[in-house]
Write a protein that holds these residues in place. Structure first.
Motif, PDB file in Angstrom:
ATOM      1  N   THR A 105      -3.209  -2.915  -4.991  1.00 25.21           N
ATOM      2  CA  THR A 105      -2.052  -3.237  -4.149  1.00 25.21           C
ATOM      3  C   THR A 105      -1.215  -4.351  -4.759  1.00 25.21           C
ATOM      4  O   THR A 105      -0.069  -4.542  -4.374  1.00 25.21           O
ATOM      5  CB  THR A 105      -2.500  -3.683  -2.750  1.00 25.21           C
ATOM      6  N   PRO A 108       2.431  -3.729  -7.721  1.00 23.07           N
ATOM      7  CA  PRO A 108       3.882  -3.900  -7.570  1.00 23.07           C
ATOM      8  C   PRO A 108       4.330  -5.338  -7.806  1.00 23.07           C
ATOM      9  O   PRO A 108       5.410  -5.575  -8.362  1.00 23.07           O
ATOM     10  CB  PRO A 108       4.129  -3.483  -6.120  1.00 23.07           C
ATOM     11  N   VAL A 109       3.492  -6.309  -7.401  1.00 19.63           N
ATOM     12  CA  VAL A 109       3.866  -7.713  -7.621  1.00 19.63           C
ATOM     13  C   VAL A 109       3.957  -7.994  -9.115  1.00 19.63           C
ATOM     14  O   VAL A 109       4.889  -8.656  -9.586  1.00 19.63           O
ATOM     15  CB  VAL A 109       2.837  -8.662  -6.965  1.00 19.63           C
ATOM     16  N   LEU A 112       7.124  -6.593 -10.334  1.00 19.11           N
ATOM     17  CA  LEU A 112       8.287  -7.394  -9.956  1.00 19.11           C
ATOM     18  C   LEU A 112       8.360  -8.677 -10.778  1.00 19.11           C
ATOM     19  O   LEU A 112       9.428  -9.146 -11.133  1.00 19.11           O
ATOM     20  CB  LEU A 112       8.235  -7.728  -8.464  1.00 19.11           C
ATOM     21  N   LEU A 113       7.180  -9.239 -11.079  1.00 19.26           N
ATOM     22  CA  LEU A 113       7.172 -10.506 -11.821  1.00 19.26           C
ATOM     23  C   LEU A 113       7.401 -10.300 -13.317  1.00 19.26           C
ATOM     24  O   LEU A 113       8.081 -11.080 -13.968  1.00 19.26           O
ATOM     25  CB  LEU A 113       5.844 -11.241 -11.614  1.00 19.26           C
ATOM     26  N   PHE A 196       0.800   4.420 -12.785  1.00 22.09           N
ATOM     27  CA  PHE A 196       1.807   4.138 -11.774  1.00 22.09           C
ATOM     28  C   PHE A 196       3.008   3.517 -12.459  1.00 22.09           C
ATOM     29  O   PHE A 196       2.873   2.496 -13.132  1.00 22.09           O
ATOM     30  CB  PHE A 196       1.225   3.176 -10.731  1.00 22.09           C
TER      31      PHE A 196
ATOM     32  N   VAL B  31      10.193 -19.320  -7.835  1.00 18.35           N
ATOM     33  CA  VAL B  31       9.834 -17.911  -7.906  1.00 18.35           C
ATOM     34  C   VAL B  31      10.931 -17.164  -7.159  1.00 18.35           C
ATOM     35  O   VAL B  31      11.206 -17.461  -6.001  1.00 18.35           O
ATOM     36  CB  VAL B  31       8.476 -17.654  -7.226  1.00 18.35           C
ATOM     37  N   LEU B  34      13.382 -12.268  -4.669  1.00 18.99           N
ATOM     38  CA  LEU B  34      13.452 -10.826  -4.893  1.00 18.99           C
ATOM     39  C   LEU B  34      12.114 -10.292  -5.381  1.00 18.99           C
ATOM     40  O   LEU B  34      11.780  -9.137  -5.164  1.00 18.99           O
ATOM     41  CB  LEU B  34      14.528 -10.507  -5.940  1.00 18.99           C
ATOM     42  N   ALA B  35      11.353 -11.147  -6.075  1.00 24.09           N
ATOM     43  CA  ALA B  35      10.061 -10.704  -6.606  1.00 24.09           C
ATOM     44  C   ALA B  35       8.936 -10.963  -5.608  1.00 24.09           C
ATOM     45  O   ALA B  35       8.121 -10.092  -5.342  1.00 24.09           O
ATOM     46  CB  ALA B  35       9.766 -11.408  -7.925  1.00 24.09           C
ATOM     47  N   VAL B  36       8.881 -12.184  -5.071  1.00 27.25           N
ATOM     48  CA  VAL B  36       7.792 -12.535  -4.166  1.00 27.25           C
ATOM     49  C   VAL B  36       8.363 -13.124  -2.886  1.00 27.25           C
ATOM     50  O   VAL B  36       9.187 -14.042  -2.941  1.00 27.25           O
ATOM     51  CB  VAL B  36       6.831 -13.552  -4.817  1.00 27.25           C
ATOM     52  N   ILE B 209       2.308   1.483   0.607  1.00 29.51           N
ATOM     53  CA  ILE B 209       2.686   0.347  -0.245  1.00 29.51           C
ATOM     54  C   ILE B 209       3.466   0.834  -1.462  1.00 29.51           C
ATOM     55  O   ILE B 209       4.522   0.294  -1.808  1.00 29.51           O
ATOM     56  CB  ILE B 209       1.431  -0.441  -0.679  1.00 29.51           C
ATOM     57  N   ALA B 210       2.948   1.902  -2.104  1.00 27.24           N
ATOM     58  CA  ALA B 210       3.636   2.437  -3.280  1.00 27.24           C
ATOM     59  C   ALA B 210       5.030   2.930  -2.909  1.00 27.24           C
ATOM     60  O   ALA B 210       6.004   2.700  -3.635  1.00 27.24           O
ATOM     61  CB  ALA B 210       2.811   3.570  -3.890  1.00 27.24           C
ATOM     62  N   TYR B 213       7.369   0.070  -2.418  1.00 22.31           N
ATOM     63  CA  TYR B 213       7.771  -0.495  -3.713  1.00 22.31           C
ATOM     64  C   TYR B 213       8.884   0.348  -4.319  1.00 22.31           C
ATOM     65  O   TYR B 213       9.895  -0.177  -4.791  1.00 22.31           O
ATOM     66  CB  TYR B 213       6.581  -0.550  -4.674  1.00 22.31           C
ATOM     67  N   GLU B 214       8.690   1.684  -4.278  1.00 19.45           N
ATOM     68  CA  GLU B 214       9.670   2.548  -4.927  1.00 19.45           C
ATOM     69  C   GLU B 214      11.002   2.564  -4.212  1.00 19.45           C
ATOM     70  O   GLU B 214      12.036   2.840  -4.824  1.00 19.45           O
ATOM     71  CB  GLU B 214       9.104   3.972  -5.068  1.00 19.45           C
ATOM     72  N   ASN B 218      10.806  -4.614  -0.031  1.00 21.14           N
ATOM     73  CA  ASN B 218       9.800  -5.647  -0.292  1.00 21.14           C
ATOM     74  C   ASN B 218       9.109  -6.166   0.964  1.00 21.14           C
ATOM     75  O   ASN B 218       7.937  -6.505   0.922  1.00 21.14           O
ATOM     76  CB  ASN B 218      10.442  -6.842  -1.012  1.00 21.14           C
ATOM     77  N   MET B 221       6.471  -3.783   1.869  1.00 20.47           N
ATOM     78  CA  MET B 221       5.445  -3.796   0.833  1.00 20.47           C
ATOM     79  C   MET B 221       4.536  -5.012   0.978  1.00 20.47           C
ATOM     80  O   MET B 221       3.309  -4.892   1.015  1.00 20.47           O
ATOM     81  CB  MET B 221       6.101  -3.789  -0.537  1.00 20.47           C
ATOM     82  N   TYR B 222       5.152  -6.197   1.102  1.00 20.89           N
ATOM     83  CA  TYR B 222       4.326  -7.406   1.187  1.00 20.89           C
ATOM     84  C   TYR B 222       3.554  -7.491   2.502  1.00 20.89           C
ATOM     85  O   TYR B 222       2.423  -7.974   2.532  1.00 20.89           O
ATOM     86  CB  TYR B 222       5.186  -8.651   0.972  1.00 20.89           C
ATOM     87  N   MET B 225       0.650  -5.142   2.090  1.00 24.08           N
ATOM     88  CA  MET B 225      -0.259  -5.673   1.071  1.00 24.08           C
ATOM     89  C   MET B 225      -1.115  -6.785   1.666  1.00 24.08           C
ATOM     90  O   MET B 225      -2.338  -6.805   1.503  1.00 24.08           O
ATOM     91  CB  MET B 225       0.589  -6.213  -0.064  1.00 24.08           C
TER      92      MET B 225
END
Lengths: 247, 253
Positions: A105, A108-109, A112-113, A196, B31, B34-36, B209-210, B213-214, B218, B221-222, B225
């Motif tokens: 899981t 994806p992080v 993104l990172l 993936f 950080v 957009l990413a986290v 979750i996948a 993401y696609e 976010n 997804m988070y 997760m």
């Protein structure tokens, strides 16, 4: 058990596995998998094509990086946690529970990172492979026999000599076990990463074969992965046992 | 304050500190958001998601798949371990297989399982089961190996039948290893099912979750997760607590 018996049993087990494979093929048909002999032949054929090696190089280089990073970081962290008892006791259950979470899981992080390149795969391999290395190293340092350290002190070894002649030989076998487990998990991480959101590598070949119903390709690549994983693991296991039984 | 309370407190402190650090790093832009997402928003997203029907259906699907795979792996793994313990030569022969088992990424078998079982929950159950089975089997073998011979002799001295020997002497002696096996089986079944859903199937939490993401969602997804990770950590911690309580009772007895 004699060596001869062991060899015989091993051969029988291998034959039994091939028989199960053949039986599965008879039962499920060519939409599911190809039979052993045909698969082996196609796998050998694949190993001669440059396309396959293009994908394999991608996977192997990501895998090599993630093993190297896991080993260096894992051993360093493990030694640190092992040397400072309190930090080790605080960290050990946290690491153990990190080991048991479904890390997929987190992929994806990583994407993104690190972006859609090899570095995300490598990072993903590292989060799989590093934890066992840390845990094994930590355990080895923590459980080192105090009498060894006392002997080093009574011989008035310098810290460098203590490390060289006492600490390293004492913890090496456990670290080797950790590296073996980490090695397998790095491979798992890199392959999952490629399965993936990736366009290259062995994992991509497998997922691509699945999506385009290319059973022949999927089965052959799967066979190659299994032979590689089991072969590497057996070699490391033999090394591991030699280290554990030495002296 | 005893040493063990100090350790537990430090552990909580470190965990909280790391979460706050991530929160600060996200809020200050070190950080990229957009990413986290900041942890507080992950948590809020998780609570929101858990009140929607769709997510609850996914949770139920995933958890029931894991439960079936886990129970089957524990029962069959235990039975196979007991049987294998009684057949030393066969055990030696398949020992290399057991030792290499976890080096093979079992997800590569998913297409085969789909072809065998069809597109249903069964291939996922099979993945979870295959991931968890050897852990239980190996733990059972280790547990039976470690029953001290003196206990078996005591049982003979008291003229216990084989059923009572198993129930009163051997099982309790092998319990710590069996428990370890049960704990690992749960973790591996969960990992197997989630990863199977994530990479290959079209349903359950892993797939959600996948999918999030696609579609660049976010928040979803988070949130999901965090839920998956918390479920894994909490179930593992509960089992560990129960385990150490059993262990303490053994020492007192």
């Amino acid at each position: 058990m004699t060596r001869r018996e062991g060899l015989l049993d091993g051969t029988l087990i291998l034959l039994a596995m091939l028989a199960v494979w053949q039986a599965l093929y008879q039962y499920a048909g060519s939409a599911a998998l190809t039979p052993p002999w045909a698969t082996a032949r196609y796998a050998v054929e694949l190993l001669g094509t440059p396309t396959f090696w293009g994908h394999a190089t991608q996977t192997l280089s990501a895998f090599a990086w993630s093993v190297a990073i896991s080993a260096v970081l894992g051993i360093a962290l493990g030694l640190w946690f092992g040397a400072f008892r309190f930090a080790g006791d605080v960290a050990e259950p946290m690491l153990a529970s990190l080991y048991t979470i479904p890390k997929v899981t987190l992929y994806p992080v990583m994407l993104l990172l690190f972006g859609l390149g090899p570095s995300a795969k490598i990072a993903f391999g590292v989060i799989h492979g590093m934890i066992p290395v840390v845990l094994f190293t930590l355990g080895a340092v923590k459980n080192i026999r105090p009498v060894l350290l006392r002997a080093a002190r009574s011989l008035r070894l310098s810290p460098m000599q203590t490390a060289r002649f006492v600490l390293v030989p004492a913890v090496l076998p456990e670290i080797a076990s950790g590296l073996r487990v980490g090695f397998s998990l790095c491979l798992l991480g890199v392959l999952i990463g490629e399965m993936f959101a990736s366009q290259r590598g062995i994992g991509f070949l497998i997922i691509n074969g699945i999506n385009s119903h290319n059973v022949k390709l999927t089965t052959a690549v799967t066979l190659i992965v299994i032979v590689f994983a089991v072969g590497a693991n057996s070699a490391l296991l033999a090394l591991d046992r030699r280290l554990h039984h030495r002296g | 304050m005893t040493r063990s309370t100090r350790i537990v407190c430090t552990r909580w402190g470190v965990s909280l500190g790391l979460i706050l650090l991530l929160e600060a790093a996200c809020r200050s832009g070190v950080v990229p958001t957009l990413a986290v997402l900041p942890p507080s928003e992950m948590f809020a997203a998780m609570l929101e998601l858990l009140s929607t029907e769709e997510v609850l259906a996914n949770v139920a699907a995933t958890f029931s798949t894991v439960a079936v795979a886990f129970l089957a792996a524990v029962l069959i793994g235990f039975a196979a371990g007991v049987a294998l313990h009684g057949l030393p030569r066969f055990r030696r022969a398949i020992d290399p297989l057991l030792a290499s088992y976890y080096s093979v990424p079992i997800f590569v078998f998913y297409p085969l399982l789909v072809a065998l079982f069809g597109l249903s929950a069964l291939p996922l159950i099979a993945i979870g089961f295959l991931a968890a089975l050897p852990a239980m089997l190996i733990a059972t073998l280790l547990g039976l190996d470690r029953v001290p011979p003196v206990l078996r002799r005591v049982a003979r001295m008291h003229r216990l039948g084989s059923a009572r020997t198993a129930a009163l002497v051997i099982l309790p002696a092998a319990l710590p290893n069996l428990f370890q096996g049960i704990k690992l089986s749960l973790a591996y079944a969960f990992i197997g099912v989630i990863a199977g859903e994530f990479i290959l199937s079209g349903g359950g939490l892993g797939y959600a979750i996948a999918y999030a993401y696609e579609s660049f969602d976010n928040r979803t997804m988070y949130g999901l997760m965090l839920f998956v990770l918390l479920s894994a950590v909490i179930s593992n911690t509960l089992l560990s607590t129960w385990e150490s309580r059993l262990q303490r009772r053994r020492w007192r007895a």
